[in-house]
Design a protein around this motif. Structure first.
Motif, PDB file in Angstrom:
ATOM      1  N   GLY A   1       1.077   8.146  -0.169  1.00 54.27           N
ATOM      2  CA  GLY A   1       0.214   7.859   0.976  1.00 54.27           C
ATOM      3  C   GLY A   1      -1.240   8.115   0.645  1.00 54.27           C
ATOM      4  O   GLY A   1      -1.721   9.232   0.816  1.00 54.27           O
ATOM      5  N   GLN A   2      -1.951   7.082   0.223  1.00 54.02           N
ATOM      6  CA  GLN A   2      -3.337   7.253  -0.196  1.00 54.02           C
ATOM      7  C   GLN A   2      -4.335   6.971   0.925  1.00 54.02           C
ATOM      8  O   GLN A   2      -5.541   7.032   0.702  1.00 54.02           O
ATOM      9  N   SER A   3      -3.832   6.664   2.111  1.00 56.05           N
ATOM     10  CA  SER A   3      -4.676   6.498   3.302  1.00 56.05           C
ATOM     11  C   SER A   3      -3.798   6.799   4.508  1.00 56.05           C
ATOM     12  O   SER A   3      -2.564   6.719   4.423  1.00 56.05           O
ATOM     13  N   PRO A   4      -4.404   7.167   5.632  1.00 55.34           N
ATOM     14  CA  PRO A   4      -3.588   7.339   6.841  1.00 55.34           C
ATOM     15  C   PRO A   4      -2.776   6.088   7.164  1.00 55.34           C
ATOM     16  O   PRO A   4      -1.635   6.184   7.627  1.00 55.34           O
ATOM     17  N   TYR A   5      -3.363   4.909   6.923  1.00 50.58           N
ATOM     18  CA  TYR A   5      -2.620   3.669   7.152  1.00 50.58           C
ATOM     19  C   TYR A   5      -1.342   3.640   6.325  1.00 50.58           C
ATOM     20  O   TYR A   5      -0.241   3.429   6.857  1.00 50.58           O
TER      21      TYR A   5
ATOM     22  N   GLU B   1       0.814  -1.213   0.000  1.00 53.50           N
ATOM     23  CA  GLU B   1       0.000   0.000   0.000  1.00 53.50           C
ATOM     24  C   GLU B   1       0.854   1.272   0.000  1.00 53.50           C
ATOM     25  O   GLU B   1       0.355   2.349  -0.341  1.00 53.50           O
ATOM     26  N   VAL B   2       2.133   1.186   0.371  1.00 53.02           N
ATOM     27  CA  VAL B   2       2.979   2.387   0.366  1.00 53.02           C
ATOM     28  C   VAL B   2       3.174   2.928  -1.049  1.00 53.02           C
ATOM     29  O   VAL B   2       3.504   4.101  -1.237  1.00 53.02           O
ATOM     30  N   TYR B   3       2.965   2.085  -2.052  1.00 56.13           N
ATOM     31  CA  TYR B   3       3.156   2.519  -3.434  1.00 56.13           C
ATOM     32  C   TYR B   3       1.947   3.280  -3.981  1.00 56.13           C
ATOM     33  O   TYR B   3       2.071   4.009  -4.972  1.00 56.13           O
ATOM     34  N   GLY B   4       0.769   3.095  -3.374  1.00 60.18           N
ATOM     35  CA  GLY B   4      -0.437   3.645  -3.959  1.00 60.18           C
ATOM     36  C   GLY B   4      -0.753   2.956  -5.272  1.00 60.18           C
ATOM     37  O   GLY B   4      -0.194   1.907  -5.603  1.00 60.18           O
ATOM     38  N   THR B   5      -1.655   3.539  -6.031  1.00 55.68           N
ATOM     39  CA  THR B   5      -1.999   2.981  -7.341  1.00 55.68           C
ATOM     40  C   THR B   5      -0.764   2.953  -8.236  1.00 55.68           C
ATOM     41  O   THR B   5      -0.020   3.942  -8.310  1.00 55.68           O
TER      42      THR B   5
ATOM     43  N   GLU C   1     -12.615   7.914  -3.449  1.00 55.53           N
ATOM     44  CA  GLU C   1     -12.003   7.635  -4.754  1.00 55.53           C
ATOM     45  C   GLU C   1     -10.514   7.941  -4.787  1.00 55.53           C
ATOM     46  O   GLU C   1      -9.715   7.173  -5.336  1.00 55.53           O
ATOM     47  N   ALA C   2     -10.109   9.044  -4.191  1.00 51.40           N
ATOM     48  CA  ALA C   2      -8.697   9.412  -4.212  1.00 51.40           C
ATOM     49  C   ALA C   2      -7.857   8.534  -3.287  1.00 51.40           C
ATOM     50  O   ALA C   2      -6.627   8.539  -3.371  1.00 51.40           O
ATOM     51  N   SER C   3      -8.518   7.788  -2.415  1.00 51.45           N
ATOM     52  CA  SER C   3      -7.818   6.907  -1.480  1.00 51.45           C
ATOM     53  C   SER C   3      -7.730   5.479  -1.999  1.00 51.45           C
ATOM     54  O   SER C   3      -6.853   4.719  -1.577  1.00 51.45           O
ATOM     55  N   GLU C   4      -8.634   5.099  -2.894  1.00 48.51           N
ATOM     56  CA  GLU C   4      -8.637   3.738  -3.418  1.00 48.51           C
ATOM     57  C   GLU C   4      -7.380   3.467  -4.246  1.00 48.51           C
ATOM     58  O   GLU C   4      -6.993   4.272  -5.102  1.00 48.51           O
ATOM     59  N   VAL C   5      -6.733   2.358  -3.964  1.00 44.10           N
ATOM     60  CA  VAL C   5      -5.599   1.902  -4.770  1.00 44.10           C
ATOM     61  C   VAL C   5      -6.165   1.008  -5.867  1.00 44.10           C
ATOM     62  O   VAL C   5      -6.663  -0.080  -5.595  1.00 44.10           O
ATOM     63  N   PHE C   6      -6.110   1.473  -7.103  1.00 48.94           N
ATOM     64  CA  PHE C   6      -6.809   0.790  -8.182  1.00 48.94           C
ATOM     65  C   PHE C   6      -6.003  -0.346  -8.808  1.00 48.94           C
ATOM     66  O   PHE C   6      -6.585  -1.261  -9.386  1.00 48.94           O
ATOM     67  N   ARG C   7      -4.668  -0.274  -8.679  1.00 52.79           N
ATOM     68  CA  ARG C   7      -3.883  -1.336  -9.311  1.00 52.79           C
ATOM     69  C   ARG C   7      -2.629  -1.619  -8.501  1.00 52.79           C
ATOM     70  O   ARG C   7      -1.847  -0.716  -8.196  1.00 52.79           O
TER      71      ARG C   7
END
Length: 332
Positions: A148-152, A130-134, A279-285
């Motif tokens: 960072g697409q979420s606080p996590y 998750e550190v990579y984001g989409t 939407e901006a937090s969702e990691v799509f790929r």
């Protein structure tokens, strides 16, 4: 490094991946101390489900990763530390980010400080894909930018960079281990695969999910645990951050369809608003590059998606295992 003859601490040992790692280390003949979260029930989490003959060989330490004194006490006398203790649920991080900073960043700092104090021979810090984001390019290698697409994910980026700084500043022998999406027996229902399986096995005809289009790179938990072990043994991995990835991409809908066809072909999927990430937090790929771990170790996955899902469904079919889950609730 040969792990046999070393005293090994696993933080987060009571959790999903941690309990499997403890079991793999015990099977290997290692001397293991399990750091579990202190509670008044004296619960050791998933470790309580291990066979008694394994538990009798386990040194259990109850504490709180946020407490530097307890962490230092637990690490005293240990040669190797696998640091897995963390808060990991993304939706929960939206409304409780402070707890993620305290656990994921300050908890990691406590481990790193204790490692300096006790001259720990190796410290494996658990990161996340998750550190990579989409994905900005695919497959994602270790040079991919962080986002960072979420606080996590932001707290895990912070913990990783703290670990890097201790390696560069103090020569703390750190390895940053970055598993992609791990699944298998004992996984929390906040994850998609247990969510689908528990709903299906509980008789639901309508399976509630969030977004169906995002893709993930799924590792079976035994392969993830083996990746940790092999990276601990690899001297060349010190100072590195390393993906554990299958290198395969599956959409959430594809996985749900496989599970539906296996358990109840009549079930239907619906996407519900309350299970959607912003939407901006969702990691799509997410799809990982595993060339680095293969170059540093002899690791290669033993389970494909079919065999891993088969073993996972079989575990959930055991009534006492399924009974641990609240399939009717959305677990954040």
């Amino acid at each position: 490094m040969n792990l046999l003859g070393k005293k090994i601490l696993v933080t987060g040992a009571d959790g999903f991946i941690g309990s499997h790692l403890v079991e793999a280390l015990l099977d290997k003949g290692c001397d293991v101390r399990a750091f579990v979260y202190y509670n008044s029930f004296n619960s050791w989490g998933w470790l309580d489900t291990l066979p008694p003959e394994k538990l009798k060989n386990l040194d259990v330490f109850s504490g709180d990763i946020r407490d530097p004194n307890g962490v230092s006490t637990a690490m005293k006398g240990c040669d190797i530390v696998f640091h897995l203790a963390a808060l990991i649920a993304i939706p929960f991080s939206y409304h409780s980010p402070d707890s993620y900073v305290d656990t994921n960043i300050k908890g990691t700092l406590n481990v790193l400080q204790a490692a300096r104090q006790h001259n720990t021979e190796r410290v494996l810090i658990t990161s996340t894909s998750e550190v990579y984001g989409t994905a900005q390019y695919a497959p994602i290698d270790e040079k991919h930018p962080f986002q960072g697409q979420s606080p996590y994910s932001a707290t895990k980026i912070g913990a990783d960079r703290l670990a890097e700084s201790f390696f560069r500043s103090f020569e703390t022998p750190v390895v940053i281990v970055r598993p992609f999406n791990t699944y298998g027996p004992r996984q929390s229902a906040r994850a998609v695969i247990p969510t689908v399986i528990t709903q299906l096995l509980s008789g639901a005809e309508t399976i509630k999910l969030g977004s169906l289009s995002p893709t993930r790179d799924f590792n079976y938990v035994k392969d993830t645990a083996q990746g940790f072990i092999e990276l601990a043994e690899a001297d060349a991995a010190v100072g590195q951050e390393v993906n554990i990835a299958m290198g395969e991409e599956h959409s959430i809908k594809d996985i749900a369809d496989i599970l539906i066809s296996t358990i109840n072909p009549n079930a239907q999927i619906i996407s519900t608003e309350d299970r959607m990430r912003p939407e901006a937090s969702e990691v799509f790929r997410l799809i990982g590059d595993n060339q680095k771990i293969k170059s540093l170790t002899n690791w290669k996955p033993k389970f494909n998606m079919e065999s891993g899902l088969h073993d996972t469904v079989d575990w959930f079919r055991v009534p006492e295992n399924l009974a641990r889950y609240k399939a009717w609730l959305y677990n954040v």
